[in-house]
Design an enzyme around this catalytic site. Structure first.
Site, PDB file in Angstrom:
ATOM      1  N   ASP A 112      11.234   0.529  -0.045  1.00 58.73           N
ATOM      2  CA  ASP A 112      10.144   1.508   0.034  1.00 58.73           C
ATOM      3  C   ASP A 112       9.168   1.070  -1.064  1.00 58.73           C
ATOM      4  OD1 ASP A 112       9.314   4.211   1.327  1.00 58.73           O
ATOM      5  OD2 ASP A 112       9.070   4.637  -0.785  1.00 58.73           O
ATOM      6  N   LYS A 151      17.373   9.109   1.094  1.00 61.40           N
ATOM      7  CA  LYS A 151      16.349   8.411   0.315  1.00 61.40           C
ATOM      8  C   LYS A 151      16.881   8.273  -1.101  1.00 61.40           C
ATOM      9  CE  LYS A 151      12.237   6.656   0.952  1.00 61.40           C
ATOM     10  NZ  LYS A 151      11.616   6.112   2.164  1.00 61.40           N
ATOM     11  N   GLN A 170      12.952  11.779   6.485  1.00 59.51           N
ATOM     12  CA  GLN A 170      13.678  10.641   7.056  1.00 59.51           C
ATOM     13  C   GLN A 170      14.672  11.104   8.118  1.00 59.51           C
ATOM     14  OE1 GLN A 170      13.142   7.389   5.261  1.00 59.51           O
ATOM     15  NE2 GLN A 170      13.790   6.625   7.251  1.00 59.51           N
ATOM     16  N   THR A 182       6.980  -1.776   9.872  1.00 61.86           N
ATOM     17  CA  THR A 182       6.334  -0.475   9.679  1.00 61.86           C
ATOM     18  C   THR A 182       4.847  -0.562  10.034  1.00 61.86           C
ATOM     19  OG1 THR A 182       7.928  -0.043   7.933  1.00 61.86           O
ATOM     20  CG2 THR A 182       6.049   1.445   8.070  1.00 61.86           C
ATOM     21  N   SER A 206      15.156  -1.508  11.020  1.00 63.99           N
ATOM     22  CA  SER A 206      16.356  -1.537  10.183  1.00 63.99           C
ATOM     23  C   SER A 206      17.584  -1.255  11.039  1.00 63.99           C
ATOM     24  CB  SER A 206      16.264  -0.491   9.065  1.00 63.99           C
ATOM     25  OG  SER A 206      15.495  -0.965   7.989  1.00 63.99           O
TER      26      SER A 206
HETATM   27  P1  NDP Z   1       4.485  -1.029  -1.471  1.00 63.68           P
HETATM   28  O1  NDP Z   1       5.119  -0.828  -2.792  1.00 63.68           O
HETATM   29  O2  NDP Z   1       4.630  -2.350  -0.806  1.00 63.68           O
HETATM   30  O3  NDP Z   1       2.934  -0.687  -1.531  1.00 63.68           O
HETATM   31  C1  NDP Z   1       2.514   0.586  -1.933  1.00 63.68           C
HETATM   32  C2  NDP Z   1       1.008   0.579  -2.002  1.00 63.68           C
HETATM   33  O4  NDP Z   1       0.565   1.898  -2.235  1.00 63.68           O
HETATM   34  C3  NDP Z   1       0.454  -0.257  -3.123  1.00 63.68           C
HETATM   35  O5  NDP Z   1      -0.804  -0.740  -2.747  1.00 63.68           O
HETATM   36  C4  NDP Z   1       0.359   0.758  -4.260  1.00 63.68           C
HETATM   37  O6  NDP Z   1      -0.583   0.415  -5.252  1.00 63.68           O
HETATM   38  C5  NDP Z   1      -0.084   1.979  -3.518  1.00 63.68           C
HETATM   39  N1  NDP Z   1       0.388   3.178  -4.239  1.00 63.68           N
HETATM   40  C6  NDP Z   1       1.665   3.485  -4.565  1.00 63.68           C
HETATM   41  N2  NDP Z   1       1.716   4.635  -5.239  1.00 63.68           N
HETATM   42  C7  NDP Z   1       0.438   5.053  -5.355  1.00 63.68           C
HETATM   43  C8  NDP Z   1      -0.159   6.196  -5.935  1.00 63.68           C
HETATM   44  N3  NDP Z   1       0.584   7.122  -6.570  1.00 63.68           N
HETATM   45  N4  NDP Z   1      -1.512   6.319  -5.840  1.00 63.68           N
HETATM   46  C9  NDP Z   1      -2.253   5.384  -5.201  1.00 63.68           C
HETATM   47  N5  NDP Z   1      -1.742   4.280  -4.637  1.00 63.68           N
HETATM   48  C10 NDP Z   1      -0.412   4.123  -4.704  1.00 63.68           C
HETATM   49  O7  NDP Z   1       5.081   0.144  -0.543  1.00 63.68           O
HETATM   50  P2  NDP Z   1       5.102   0.238   1.044  1.00 63.68           P
HETATM   51  O8  NDP Z   1       3.909  -0.415   1.612  1.00 63.68           O
HETATM   52  O9  NDP Z   1       6.449  -0.171   1.503  1.00 63.68           O
HETATM   53  O10 NDP Z   1       5.025   1.816   1.253  1.00 63.68           O
HETATM   54  C11 NDP Z   1       3.786   2.510   1.419  1.00 63.68           C
HETATM   55  C12 NDP Z   1       4.036   3.850   2.078  1.00 63.68           C
HETATM   56  O11 NDP Z   1       4.666   3.647   3.346  1.00 63.68           O
HETATM   57  C13 NDP Z   1       4.970   4.803   1.317  1.00 63.68           C
HETATM   58  O12 NDP Z   1       4.564   6.128   1.543  1.00 63.68           O
HETATM   59  C14 NDP Z   1       6.316   4.561   1.992  1.00 63.68           C
HETATM   60  O13 NDP Z   1       7.196   5.660   1.827  1.00 63.68           O
HETATM   61  C15 NDP Z   1       5.868   4.397   3.426  1.00 63.68           C
HETATM   62  N6  NDP Z   1       6.813   3.728   4.301  1.00 63.68           N
HETATM   63  C16 NDP Z   1       7.245   2.472   4.035  1.00 63.68           C
HETATM   64  C17 NDP Z   1       8.138   1.846   4.884  1.00 63.68           C
HETATM   65  C18 NDP Z   1       8.565   0.433   4.694  1.00 63.68           C
HETATM   66  O14 NDP Z   1       9.230  -0.085   5.589  1.00 63.68           O
HETATM   67  N7  NDP Z   1       8.199  -0.235   3.626  1.00 63.68           N
HETATM   68  C19 NDP Z   1       8.719   2.570   6.038  1.00 63.68           C
HETATM   69  C20 NDP Z   1       8.111   3.863   6.279  1.00 63.68           C
HETATM   70  C21 NDP Z   1       7.231   4.412   5.415  1.00 63.68           C
HETATM   71  P3  NDP Z   1      -0.103  -0.183  -6.679  1.00 63.68           P
HETATM   72  O15 NDP Z   1       0.166  -1.610  -6.423  1.00 63.68           O
HETATM   73  O16 NDP Z   1      -1.246   0.062  -7.581  1.00 63.68           O
HETATM   74  O17 NDP Z   1       1.128   0.595  -7.069  1.00 63.68           O
END
Ligand code: NDP
Length: 445
Positions: free
Chosen positions: A165, A125, A110, A208, A377
């Site tokens: 996140d 974080k 980050q 994002t 943000s």
């Molecule tokens: P969400 O919680 O909205 O969605 C996460 C998604 O990833 C879900 O579909 C989830 O499935 C899946 N997932 C989570 N953990 C695992 C795992 N261990 N194995 C397989 N699938 C998994 O999170 P975001 O969309 O916000 O975040 C997704 C990624 O983007 C992360 O790496 C986050 O750090 C990154 N990110 C997010 C930002 C944001 O603004 N939100 C900014 C920059 C980066 P399930 O429902 O089954 O848990």
């Protein structure tokens, strides 16, 4: 021994058990080694040793009571990594896999990412090993209130501004904000990702995913190409994946997969706007599983699998860290994939990333491709300070401009250091250099 190797040897010995953190630092220091050669004065002030040590780590107990009256205890964290460029800034993650190593990796990433945005944002974080899956709204609220009851004394609009996140979306930010306001007795921009009626910015939920697609467009435009008509494989089905798919549709691409932690769906006809609306309702309202998409639209569902074997032109990993391994990278390349843009943080294991770089495809690491979230943000913080709300078009235009600037600085750094078009190197070099030079100017702190 080179300066980089010396610091890595020290860190691997000291934090041997923190595999994700070591992976993130290894990748960044590998990429910035040429900068260290050009700027030997960094070594004198132990710049790298300082940069890999968080300024502060806060760990705390989070007691809460579930709907059956049982006492539950989770662990809460905030890793305040760097305040060199501005107030600490970075999301909160609620997921059972959260531990100190994961949060240190995310806080380190980050810091470099926030530097790339050109805004005045430090790096941080936080989160908890709390699992929101299967919890009622009331349970999530009680957990968030307990979490904030400790966190509130460590954050503030000029100190540390958390956001969402994995597992922390609009619902959780609302509960966290409510409790902060109550304890601090002030209404301020202490969190981003707030509801638009109470200080949130338009486009923050979309930022994002949209930003990731804007970055991909920039990479393609540099090669006189576009996303129109391209088949795209997307992983995840949360915030980043949903708005990534929405923007892909807008620009004429064809997204064909989505996943969650149980498996993925493959829709060869493409996930269109109506199907995406179904996914948003499924995931954000009913909080169901992606498998239901396959039943609803009669497409294939692959239990326990990831989507990287599906032939595509472009891939967008948007779920979590280390979700794209070496055999998956080989499959993507073999099937003709020529662009990978990371919506998630560190989704690609190092061996797979090296394959992409070696193959010379357009490969955008998360710290560049997903920086649109934190950049927006930053725009939310600006609007809060000015007590204004910009229109959707205004914020989207600024987001686009920021993604263009991030692309430009990563590309320029790759040229400056003789690795033209290597965005992995370029993003790390550009992000690192801004923080490092500011650290030198601010003295030995
Ligand atoms: P969400 O919680 O909205 O969605 C996460 C998604 O990833 C879900 O579909 C989830 O499935 C899946 N997932 C989570 N953990 C695992 C795992 N261990 N194995 C397989 N699938 C998994 O999170 P975001 O969309 O916000 O975040 C997704 C990624 O983007 C992360 O790496 C986050 O750090 C990154 N990110 C997010 C930002 C944001 O603004 N939100 C900014 C920059 C980066 P399930 O429902 O089954 O848990």
């Amino acid at each position: 021994m080179s300066y980089k190797d010396e610091v890595l040897a020290y860190l691997h010995q000291k934090d041997a058990h923190e595999s994700e953190f070591l992976q993130a630092v290894d990748e960044a220091l590998d990429a910035i080694e040429p900068v260290l050669e050009r700027k030997p004065h960094y070594r004198k002030t132990r710049l790298l040793e300082r940069m890999v040590e968080p300024e502060r780590v806060i760990m705390f107990r989070v007691p809460w009571i579930d709907d059956n009256g049982n006492c539950q205890v989770n662990r809460g964290y905030r890793v305040q990594f760097s305040s060199t460029l501005g107030p600490y800034k970075g999301g909160l993650r609620f997921h059972p896999t959260v531990n100190l190593s994961v949060l240190k990796f995310l806080g380190f990433e980050q810091t470099l990412k926030n530097s790339l945005t050109t805004l005045n944002l430090g790096g941080a974080k936080g989160g908890s090993d709390f699992d929101p899956r299967g919890k009622s709204d009331d349970e999530v609220m009680r957990f968030c209130q307990s979490f904030m009851s400790e966190l509130f004394r460590h954050i503030g609009p000029h100190i540390d501004v958390p956001a969402g996140d994995i597992g922390v979306g609009g619902r959780e930010i609302g509960y966290l904000f409510g409790q902060y306001k109550r304890l601090a007795n002030e209404f301020s921009g202490v969190l981003t990702g707030k509801g638009v009626q109470w200080g949130g910015s338009l486009v923050r939920p979309e930022a994002t995913g949209y930003g990731m697609v804007y970055f991909a467009q920039e990479m393609l435009a540099a090669h006189k190409d576009s996303l129109a008509g391209k088949t795209c494989v997307v992983s995840g089905s949360g915030n980043v994946a949903q708005y990534g798919v929405q923007k892909l549709l807008e620009v004429g691409a064809k997204p064909v997969t989505l996943s969650d932690s149980d498996g993925f769906i493959h829709d060869p006809d493409g996930i269109d706007e109506d199907k995406l609306a179904y996914v948003m309702e499924l995931k954000n309202v009913r909080r169901g599983r992606i498998k239901e998409y396959a039943e609803r639209f009669d497409v294939a569902y692959y239990e326990g699998k990831k989507p990287w074997d599906i032939p595509c032109d472009a891939a967008f990993p948007c779920a979590t860290q280390n979700e794209l391994c070496e055999p998956s990278a080989q499959a993507l390349l073999r099937n003709g994939c020529r662009l990978v843009a990371e919506g998630a943080n560190m989704p690609t294991v190092p061996e797979a990333a090296h394959l992409f770089v070696k193959a010379g495809i357009l490969y955008a690491p998360g710290k560049a491709a997903n920086a649109g979230g934190v950049a927006t943000s930053g725009l939310e913080m600006t609007q809060n300070s000015m007590r204004v709300s910009w229109s959707f078009e205004e914020v989207d235009k600024r987001l686009r401009g920021l993604m263009q600037a991030i692309h430009e600085s990563a590309y320029r750094a790759s040229v400056d250091y003789g690795v033209r078009g290597n965005y992995l190197a370029g993003a790390n070099i550009a992000g690192f250099t801004r923080v490092a030079d500011a650290m030198v100017e601010q003295g030995f702190v």
